[in-house]
Design a protein around this motif. Sequence first.
Motif, PDB file in Angstrom:
ATOM      1  N   LEU A 126      54.115 -18.182   9.775  1.00  0.00           N
ATOM      2  CA  LEU A 126      53.567 -18.442   9.169  1.00  0.00           C
ATOM      3  C   LEU A 126      53.316 -16.845   8.051  1.00  0.00           C
ATOM      4  O   LEU A 126      53.094 -16.772   7.367  1.00  0.00           O
ATOM      5  N   LYS A 167      48.820 -30.399  12.711  1.00  0.00           N
ATOM      6  CA  LYS A 167      48.861 -31.665  11.251  1.00  0.00           C
ATOM      7  C   LYS A 167      50.109 -32.346  10.993  1.00  0.00           C
ATOM      8  O   LYS A 167      50.336 -34.029  10.463  1.00  0.00           O
ATOM      9  N   GLY A 168      51.361 -31.654  11.155  1.00  0.00           N
ATOM     10  CA  GLY A 168      52.667 -32.298  10.265  1.00  0.00           C
ATOM     11  C   GLY A 168      53.059 -32.831  11.478  1.00  0.00           C
ATOM     12  O   GLY A 168      52.901 -34.707  10.988  1.00  0.00           O
ATOM     13  N   THR A 209      50.724 -36.593  10.259  1.00  0.00           N
ATOM     14  CA  THR A 209      51.284 -37.224   9.745  1.00  0.00           C
ATOM     15  C   THR A 209      52.170 -37.810   9.988  1.00  0.00           C
ATOM     16  O   THR A 209      52.575 -39.272   9.381  1.00  0.00           O
ATOM     17  N   LYS A 262      46.639 -28.694  19.468  1.00  0.00           N
ATOM     18  CA  LYS A 262      45.648 -28.422  19.180  1.00  0.00           C
ATOM     19  C   LYS A 262      44.632 -27.742  19.589  1.00  0.00           C
ATOM     20  O   LYS A 262      43.972 -26.710  20.064  1.00  0.00           O
ATOM     21  N   ARG A 317      46.451 -20.705  13.231  1.00  0.00           N
ATOM     22  CA  ARG A 317      46.984 -21.635  11.670  1.00  0.00           C
ATOM     23  C   ARG A 317      48.117 -22.490  11.992  1.00  0.00           C
ATOM     24  O   ARG A 317      48.390 -23.211  11.372  1.00  0.00           O
ATOM     25  N   GLN A 318      49.468 -21.608  12.436  1.00  0.00           N
ATOM     26  CA  GLN A 318      50.308 -22.292  12.320  1.00  0.00           C
ATOM     27  C   GLN A 318      50.645 -23.650  13.519  1.00  0.00           C
ATOM     28  O   GLN A 318      50.835 -24.595  13.159  1.00  0.00           O
ATOM     29  N   TYR A 357      48.148 -25.327  14.257  1.00  0.00           N
ATOM     30  CA  TYR A 357      46.928 -26.557  13.278  1.00  0.00           C
ATOM     31  C   TYR A 357      47.729 -27.304  12.758  1.00  0.00           C
ATOM     32  O   TYR A 357      47.589 -28.196  12.214  1.00  0.00           O
ATOM     33  N   SER A 358      48.455 -26.525  12.020  1.00  0.00           N
ATOM     34  CA  SER A 358      49.786 -26.417  10.757  1.00  0.00           C
ATOM     35  C   SER A 358      50.530 -28.042  11.709  1.00  0.00           C
ATOM     36  O   SER A 358      50.703 -28.698  10.929  1.00  0.00           O
ATOM     37  N   GLU A 359      51.366 -27.206  12.440  1.00  0.00           N
ATOM     38  CA  GLU A 359      52.076 -28.213  13.207  1.00  0.00           C
ATOM     39  C   GLU A 359      51.507 -29.417  13.689  1.00  0.00           C
ATOM     40  O   GLU A 359      52.252 -30.616  13.544  1.00  0.00           O
ATOM     41  N   GLU A 399      50.328 -16.876   1.754  1.00  0.00           N
ATOM     42  CA  GLU A 399      50.128 -17.386   3.672  1.00  0.00           C
ATOM     43  C   GLU A 399      48.844 -15.850   4.580  1.00  0.00           C
ATOM     44  O   GLU A 399      47.971 -16.407   4.500  1.00  0.00           O
TER      45      GLU A 399
END
Length: 183
Positions: free
Chosen positions: A126, A29-30, A33, A85, A22-23, A25-27, A132
């Motif tokens: 996380l 996504k950041g 962006t 990813k 999850r961490q 994937y968040s990175e 979380e």
Amino acid sequence: MDNGIGKRQNEEISIQKLAAQRQLYSEAKGKQTVSDVFCVAVPFLLSAAEAVIGKTWALTVILALISVLSMYISCVTDKCISAKKRRAADIQQSFDVYVYQMPWSRGLFGNKRNCDRDVAQKAWILLKNEAERDKLPNWYELEYSKLSRERGILCCQLENVNWDAGLRKRLKIACYILTVFLV
């Protein structure tokens, strides 16, 4: 009859794997962006400014430089995003294989990658956030433990597919909105 999916998914190592993927994937996504801002929003705003202000030599040079910089940022971030990813997907695969108690199949999954380092490096980031951490237990519905092992795995995978389909639907809607806005 209990196939153990509910128990294994909530073991500490499983929670750590979920946190790490999850961490990652968040990175990713950041970084996506940041890439979107530099590669879409900034050139769009500069082009809009050019339309409003008028074409000047300085603005043309700035647009050209921003275009080159955007291309460079896109190339760099795309590689980084893909790597994150891939690592997250490997961890999710490791989680699923463990929770389902499946033997590793090189034919299905390719060579087994060691995810322990990524889990150790990323999970704590996380997990230090209690809100979380609370989202990670019972990743799959507990009722799947009451099914046969094969049926439980199928239900878990259907849950994954439905979650992915929901993400893709939201992305499609966001792309439509962005397209309308840009036009």
